[in-house]
Design a protein around this motif. Structure first.
Motif, PDB file in Angstrom:
ATOM      1  N   GLY A  36      -7.437 -18.466  -1.181  1.00  0.00           N
ATOM      2  CA  GLY A  36      -8.514 -17.919  -1.983  1.00  0.00           C
ATOM      3  C   GLY A  36      -8.397 -18.395  -3.413  1.00  0.00           C
ATOM      4  N   GLU A  37      -9.550 -18.443  -4.083  1.00  0.00           N
ATOM      5  CA  GLU A  37      -9.560 -18.807  -5.494  1.00  0.00           C
ATOM      6  C   GLU A  37     -10.741 -18.092  -6.139  1.00  0.00           C
ATOM      7  OE1 GLU A  37      -9.815 -22.981  -6.260  1.00  0.00           O
ATOM      8  OE2 GLU A  37      -9.667 -22.670  -8.419  1.00  0.00           O
ATOM      9  N   GLY A  38     -10.471 -17.306  -7.169  1.00  0.00           N
ATOM     10  CA  GLY A  38     -11.539 -16.558  -7.827  1.00  0.00           C
ATOM     11  C   GLY A  38     -12.226 -15.648  -6.822  1.00  0.00           C
ATOM     12  N   CYS A  39     -13.552 -15.775  -6.721  1.00  0.00           N
ATOM     13  CA  CYS A  39     -14.311 -14.911  -5.805  1.00  0.00           C
ATOM     14  C   CYS A  39     -14.478 -15.527  -4.424  1.00  0.00           C
ATOM     15  CB  CYS A  39     -15.698 -14.643  -6.393  1.00  0.00           C
ATOM     16  SG  CYS A  39     -15.626 -13.718  -7.921  1.00  0.00           S
ATOM     17  N   TRP A  40     -13.788 -16.638  -4.170  1.00  0.00           N
ATOM     18  CA  TRP A  40     -14.028 -17.371  -2.921  1.00  0.00           C
ATOM     19  C   TRP A  40     -12.809 -17.375  -2.013  1.00  0.00           C
ATOM     20  CZ3 TRP A  40     -18.849 -19.266  -1.775  1.00  0.00           C
ATOM     21  CH2 TRP A  40     -19.777 -19.214  -2.814  1.00  0.00           C
ATOM     22  N   LEU A  41     -13.081 -17.273  -0.714  1.00  0.00           N
ATOM     23  CA  LEU A  41     -12.024 -17.357   0.292  1.00  0.00           C
ATOM     24  C   LEU A  41     -12.346 -18.509   1.225  1.00  0.00           C
ATOM     25  CD1 LEU A  41     -11.514 -13.615   1.267  1.00  0.00           C
ATOM     26  CD2 LEU A  41      -9.783 -15.135   0.305  1.00  0.00           C
ATOM     27  N   GLU A  42     -11.299 -19.162   1.713  1.00  0.00           N
ATOM     28  CA  GLU A  42     -11.510 -20.231   2.695  1.00  0.00           C
ATOM     29  C   GLU A  42     -10.844 -19.816   3.994  1.00  0.00           C
ATOM     30  OE1 GLU A  42     -10.633 -24.230   1.261  1.00  0.00           O
ATOM     31  OE2 GLU A  42     -10.125 -24.746   3.336  1.00  0.00           O
ATOM     32  N   SER A  43     -11.613 -19.924   5.077  1.00  0.00           N
ATOM     33  CA  SER A  43     -11.078 -19.489   6.372  1.00  0.00           C
ATOM     34  C   SER A  43     -10.231 -20.601   6.981  1.00  0.00           C
ATOM     35  CB  SER A  43     -12.225 -19.111   7.314  1.00  0.00           C
ATOM     36  OG  SER A  43     -13.040 -20.237   7.538  1.00  0.00           O
ATOM     37  N   VAL A  44      -9.476 -20.233   8.011  1.00  0.00           N
ATOM     38  CA  VAL A  44      -8.589 -21.224   8.642  1.00  0.00           C
ATOM     39  C   VAL A  44      -9.385 -22.386   9.237  1.00  0.00           C
ATOM     40  CG1 VAL A  44      -6.612 -19.709   9.100  1.00  0.00           C
ATOM     41  CG2 VAL A  44      -8.500 -19.800  10.743  1.00  0.00           C
ATOM     42  N   ASP A  45     -10.670 -22.128   9.546  1.00  0.00           N
ATOM     43  CA  ASP A  45     -11.478 -23.238  10.077  1.00  0.00           C
ATOM     44  C   ASP A  45     -12.297 -23.925   8.976  1.00  0.00           C
ATOM     45  OD1 ASP A  45     -13.214 -21.180   9.680  1.00  0.00           O
ATOM     46  OD2 ASP A  45     -13.986 -21.100  11.736  1.00  0.00           O
ATOM     47  N   GLY A  46     -11.892 -23.683   7.729  1.00  0.00           N
ATOM     48  CA  GLY A  46     -12.454 -24.475   6.634  1.00  0.00           C
ATOM     49  C   GLY A  46     -13.775 -23.978   6.049  1.00  0.00           C
ATOM     50  N   ARG A  47     -14.256 -22.807   6.474  1.00  0.00           N
ATOM     51  CA  ARG A  47     -15.520 -22.290   5.895  1.00  0.00           C
ATOM     52  C   ARG A  47     -15.232 -21.521   4.620  1.00  0.00           C
ATOM     53  NH1 ARG A  47     -19.740 -19.070   9.107  1.00  0.00           N
ATOM     54  NH2 ARG A  47     -20.879 -19.644   7.239  1.00  0.00           N
ATOM     55  N   ARG A  48     -16.186 -21.594   3.676  1.00  0.00           N
ATOM     56  CA  ARG A  48     -16.029 -20.868   2.414  1.00  0.00           C
ATOM     57  C   ARG A  48     -16.857 -19.585   2.432  1.00  0.00           C
ATOM     58  NH1 ARG A  48     -14.880 -22.737  -2.612  1.00  0.00           N
ATOM     59  NH2 ARG A  48     -16.960 -22.426  -3.454  1.00  0.00           N
ATOM     60  N   TYR A  49     -16.256 -18.523   1.958  1.00  0.00           N
ATOM     61  CA  TYR A  49     -16.936 -17.220   1.911  1.00  0.00           C
ATOM     62  C   TYR A  49     -16.892 -16.676   0.491  1.00  0.00           C
ATOM     63  CZ  TYR A  49     -16.706 -17.132   7.003  1.00  0.00           C
ATOM     64  OH  TYR A  49     -16.853 -17.435   8.339  1.00  0.00           O
ATOM     65  N   LEU A  50     -18.015 -16.129   0.053  1.00  0.00           N
ATOM     66  CA  LEU A  50     -18.060 -15.435  -1.236  1.00  0.00           C
ATOM     67  C   LEU A  50     -17.577 -14.006  -0.968  1.00  0.00           C
ATOM     68  CD1 LEU A  50     -18.833 -15.509  -4.220  1.00  0.00           C
ATOM     69  CD2 LEU A  50     -21.210 -15.057  -3.565  1.00  0.00           C
TER      70      LEU A  50
END
Ligand SMILES: Cc1ncc(COP(=O)(O)O)c(C=O)c1O
Length: 393
Positions: free
Chosen positions: A19-33
């Motif tokens: 995660g960085e700031g308000c964003w998370l990255e899933s194990v399959d590479g998708r970005r989530y706010l």
């Protein structure tokens, strides 16, 4: 066959790697706010550079040493919390439930030390959530949390939230304290009216009760002030904190006035891990950031922007949404379709939210969220709702 991880959660099939700031990255590479912030925990977002620096610097020096010794970090964090609040003293633990356990124990000890040990009962309110220990599920009083865990811990009387007549009628010679969340979180983002909080203080003083605020979720800047009670101008005698205080590192704190803590002498309470050097290094830095000039004003301003966007969504989607409510960056959408369906549709748009009672969808972005991210999150939310509506679901 039971899963290796005990199946006490209905988990979404999502796993995050970084995660960085308000964003998370899933194990399959998708970005989530991330508009859930790990349920109001990641107040400064993910991997905030100052928190990472504080934690890693402390990790090089000392992790744990026990409360058998002085912990300088505790002394500093306690002094900061005391200076920034009504409180005179702080006990450190590891979670919100533990902070509330400390509050409940302190209430009983206070009356014991005051020569009124028959006063041990706490009045709590409907929709409350105070944690998952035996005492805190009894305090929360929610059937779904109590079921199967009899006998219920004795000493809690519940009244409707916001109803002063019912509360006053419930006070007896055995009543010790009133416990409320200034903004209910799990109950559905329900802010208490200022007038109600003022009247709770008056009733507590009139009947010699302690007033306990559970600010585990609404505290630590979430509502636009360091503590939610400050906006009402009503100070409690005891306050529980956790979540945002550690920005993602497990920590809890129970703050109290000197009078309320009079019974908490050596040996009355303790915790092996509570307030260890790692936790304190992080908490101190969280306080440094939140108490910088302008930080909390920005939370309030961004909270108003978010609230406006949510109100707009309510206007545009009357078949899906009933209303928007909340304080600062602790916002909720009262839904007309199952809140779980909307949260699910949000995943598909790359947005994380959190469910709450009263069919509410909680919107709890990190406090460092930018205006652009608020607009992007609102757009994702709208796209999720529109997708549900177009399906006729
Ligand atoms: C108001 C309130 N009190 C207490 C708790 C319990 O905190 P924890 O899960 O850290 O034990 C929570 C958690 O959601 C909460 O929102």
């Amino acid at each position: 066959m039971i899963s290796a991880v005990m199946p006490t959660y209905a988990r979404a099939d999502l796993a995050f790697e970084r995660g960085e700031g308000c964003w998370l990255e899933s194990v399959d590479g998708r970005r989530y706010l991330d508009f859930g912030s790990g349920v109001a925990v990641n107040a400064l977002g993910h991997t905030h550079p100052r928190l990472v620096a504080a934690l890693t610097a402390q990790a090089q020096k000392l992790w744990h040493c026990s409360n058998l010794y002085r912990v300088p970090g505790q002394e500093r964090v306690a002094a900061r919390l005391v200076e920034a609040s009504f409180a005179d003293t702080a006990f450190f633990c590891n979670s919100g439930a533990e902070a509330m356990e400390c509050a409940i124990k302190m209430v009983r000890k206070y009356h014991d030390a005051s020569g009124t040990p028959e006063r041990y009962r706490c009045i709590t309110v409907e929709g409350a959530f105070h944690g998952r220990t035996l005492a805190t599920i009894a305090a929360g009083g929610q059937e779904k949390h109590l079921k199967g865990f009899d006998p219920v811990v004795d000493g809690f009387d519940q009244v409707p939230f916001g109803n002063m007549n019912a509360l006053r009628a419930a006070i007896t010679g055995q009543t010790a304290a009133i416990i409320v969340e200034p903004v209910q979180g799990e109950g559905g983002i329900r802010p208490a009216e200022t007038d109600y909080l003022k009247k709770l203080r008056l009733a507590a003083d009139e009947f010699g009760l302690l007033l306990v605020f559970d600010e585990v979720q609404c505290g630590m800047g979430r509502t636009g002030s360091l503590f939610a009670y400050q906006q009402a101008g009503v100070a409690p005698d005891i306050m529980a904190l956790a979540k945002g205080l550690g920005g993602g590192f497990p920590i809890g704190a129970c703050l109290a006035s000197e009078r309320a803590a009079q019974g908490m002498t050596a040996g009355t309470h303790g915790s092996t891990f509570g307030g260890n050097p790692l936790a304190m290094a992080v908490a101190e830095t969280v306080l440094d950031v939140m108490l910088e000039p302008g930080f909390l004003q920005e939370v309030a301003r961004k909270g108003a922007l978010l609230h406006d966007r949510l109100c707009l969504l309510v206007e545009r989607h009357p078949s899906s949404l009933l209303s928007a409510r909340g304080l600062g960056l602790m916002q909720g959408l009262v839904c007309k379709r199952p809140n779980g369906d909307i949260a699910e549709a949000c995943y598909a748009q790359g947005l994380l939210t959190v469910l709450a009672g009263d069919n509410v969808l909680r919107i709890l972005p990190p406090l460092i969220v930018t205006d652009e991210e608020i607009l992007e999150g609102s757009a994702k939310l709208e796209a999720a709702i529109a997708a549900l509506e177009s399906r006729g679901a």
